[in-house]
Design a protein around this motif. Sequence first.
Motif, short mmCIF file in Angstrom:
data_model
loop_
_atom_site.label_atom_id
_atom_site.label_comp_id
_atom_site.label_asym_id
_atom_site.label_seq_id
_atom_site.Cartn_x
_atom_site.Cartn_y
_atom_site.Cartn_z
N MET A 1 0.85 -1.16 0.00
CA MET A 1 0.00 0.00 0.00
C MET A 1 0.90 1.23 0.00
O MET A 1 1.90 1.28 0.69
CB MET A 1 -0.90 -0.03 1.24
N SER A 2 0.53 2.23 -0.75
CA SER A 2 1.32 3.45 -0.80
C SER A 2 1.02 4.33 0.42
O SER A 2 0.11 4.07 1.19
CB SER A 2 0.97 4.22 -2.07
N HIS A 3 1.80 5.40 0.57
CA HIS A 3 1.55 6.33 1.66
C HIS A 3 0.18 6.99 1.51
O HIS A 3 -0.43 7.38 2.50
CB HIS A 3 2.66 7.38 1.73
N ALA A 4 -0.32 7.10 0.29
CA ALA A 4 -1.67 7.64 0.09
C ALA A 4 -2.68 6.71 0.74
O ALA A 4 -3.64 7.16 1.38
CB ALA A 4 -1.97 7.81 -1.40
N GLY A 5 -2.48 5.40 0.63
CA GLY A 5 -3.33 4.43 1.30
C GLY A 5 -3.19 4.54 2.80
O GLY A 5 -4.15 4.37 3.56
N GLY A 6 -1.98 4.85 3.26
CA GLY A 6 -1.76 5.07 4.69
C GLY A 6 -2.53 6.27 5.20
O GLY A 6 -3.06 6.25 6.31
N LEU A 7 -2.62 7.32 4.38
CA LEU A 7 -3.41 8.49 4.76
C LEU A 7 -4.88 8.11 4.87
O LEU A 7 -5.57 8.53 5.81
CB LEU A 7 -3.22 9.62 3.74
N MET A 8 -5.35 7.28 3.94
CA MET A 8 -6.75 6.83 4.00
C MET A 8 -7.01 6.06 5.29
O MET A 8 -8.02 6.26 5.96
CB MET A 8 -7.07 5.94 2.79
N LEU A 9 -6.08 5.18 5.67
CA LEU A 9 -6.24 4.43 6.92
C LEU A 9 -6.18 5.35 8.13
O LEU A 9 -6.93 5.17 9.10
CB LEU A 9 -5.17 3.35 7.01
N THR A 10 -5.30 6.34 8.10
CA THR A 10 -5.20 7.31 9.20
C THR A 10 -6.53 8.05 9.37
O THR A 10 -7.01 8.24 10.49
CB THR A 10 -4.06 8.31 8.93
N GLU A 11 -7.12 8.45 8.27
CA GLU A 11 -8.40 9.15 8.34
C GLU A 11 -9.52 8.22 8.80
O GLU A 11 -10.45 8.64 9.48
CB GLU A 11 -8.75 9.78 6.97
N THR A 12 -9.43 6.95 8.44
CA THR A 12 -10.41 5.97 8.90
C THR A 12 -10.32 5.80 10.41
O THR A 12 -11.34 5.73 11.10
CB THR A 12 -10.22 4.62 8.18
N VAL A 13 -9.10 5.73 10.93
CA VAL A 13 -8.91 5.63 12.38
C VAL A 13 -9.51 6.85 13.07
O VAL A 13 -10.19 6.73 14.09
CB VAL A 13 -7.40 5.48 12.71
N ARG A 14 -9.28 8.03 12.49
CA ARG A 14 -9.82 9.26 13.08
C ARG A 14 -11.35 9.28 13.02
O ARG A 14 -12.01 9.51 14.03
CB ARG A 14 -9.27 10.48 12.34
N ALA A 15 -11.91 9.00 11.84
CA ALA A 15 -13.37 9.07 11.67
C ALA A 15 -14.11 8.02 12.49
O ALA A 15 -15.20 8.27 13.00
CB ALA A 15 -13.73 8.93 10.19
N SER A 16 -13.51 6.85 12.64
CA SER A 16 -14.16 5.78 13.38
C SER A 16 -14.05 5.97 14.89
O SER A 16 -14.78 5.34 15.65
CB SER A 16 -13.55 4.42 13.01
N GLY A 17 -13.12 6.81 15.30
CA GLY A 17 -12.90 7.00 16.73
C GLY A 17 -12.02 5.92 17.34
O GLY A 17 -11.87 5.85 18.55
N LEU A 18 -11.41 5.08 16.49
CA LEU A 18 -10.58 4.00 17.01
C LEU A 18 -9.41 4.51 17.82
O LEU A 18 -9.10 3.99 18.88
CB LEU A 18 -10.08 3.10 15.87
N GLY A 19 -8.77 5.56 17.34
CA GLY A 19 -7.63 6.12 18.06
C GLY A 19 -8.01 6.59 19.45
O GLY A 19 -7.33 6.28 20.44
N GLN A 20 -9.12 7.31 19.55
CA GLN A 20 -9.59 7.80 20.85
C GLN A 20 -10.00 6.64 21.75
O GLN A 20 -9.72 6.64 22.94
CB GLN A 20 -10.76 8.76 20.68
N ALA A 21 -10.68 5.66 21.18
CA ALA A 21 -11.13 4.51 21.96
C ALA A 21 -9.94 3.72 22.49
O ALA A 21 -9.93 3.29 23.65
CB ALA A 21 -12.05 3.61 21.12
N LEU A 22 -8.90 3.54 21.67
CA LEU A 22 -7.71 2.84 22.12
C LEU A 22 -6.98 3.64 23.21
O LEU A 22 -6.49 3.08 24.18
CB LEU A 22 -6.76 2.56 20.96
#
Length: 150
Positions: free
Chosen positions: A1-22
């Motif tokens: 996966m490229s860094h662009a895909g990494g940005l998509m995953l980072t935004e998914t973590v943010r939007a889902s609240g996974l980072g805050q929940a962890l």
Amino acid sequence: MSHAGGLMLTETVRASGLGQALSAALAPWRPGRAVHDPGKVLCDLALSAALGGDCLADVSLLRAEPAVFGRVASDPTVSRTVDRLAGDADRALKAIDAARAVARARVWELAGTHAPHAGISGDDPLVVDLDATLVTAHSEKEKADRTWKK
């Protein structure tokens, strides 16, 4: 996966609240004066794995792009965080599972009528059609011959 895909995953973590929940779930494993949050460290490890990393030190893939991935812990900090979590693995895994459940519920809430379980009831059940193909993944080396080393 490229860094662009990494940005998509980072935004998914943010939007889902996974980072805050962890972060909330793993608060007991954060030392008093720690700069890096154990939840962020775990998210960074998952992102580095998605980008092709295969060891803890591969978080350096993220560290090289602070504008995209934010502050990333040093290799020793990552290692100490994993050691702390492994010290009470059962409790840590339960906390991580609980955080994932919170994020999953948030995602289904955001999906609304597009969520896979929307409108499911006893009268209109969700049907999951599973199909599988058996693939041999291990062989006892039938009919193997000697190597050039004998």
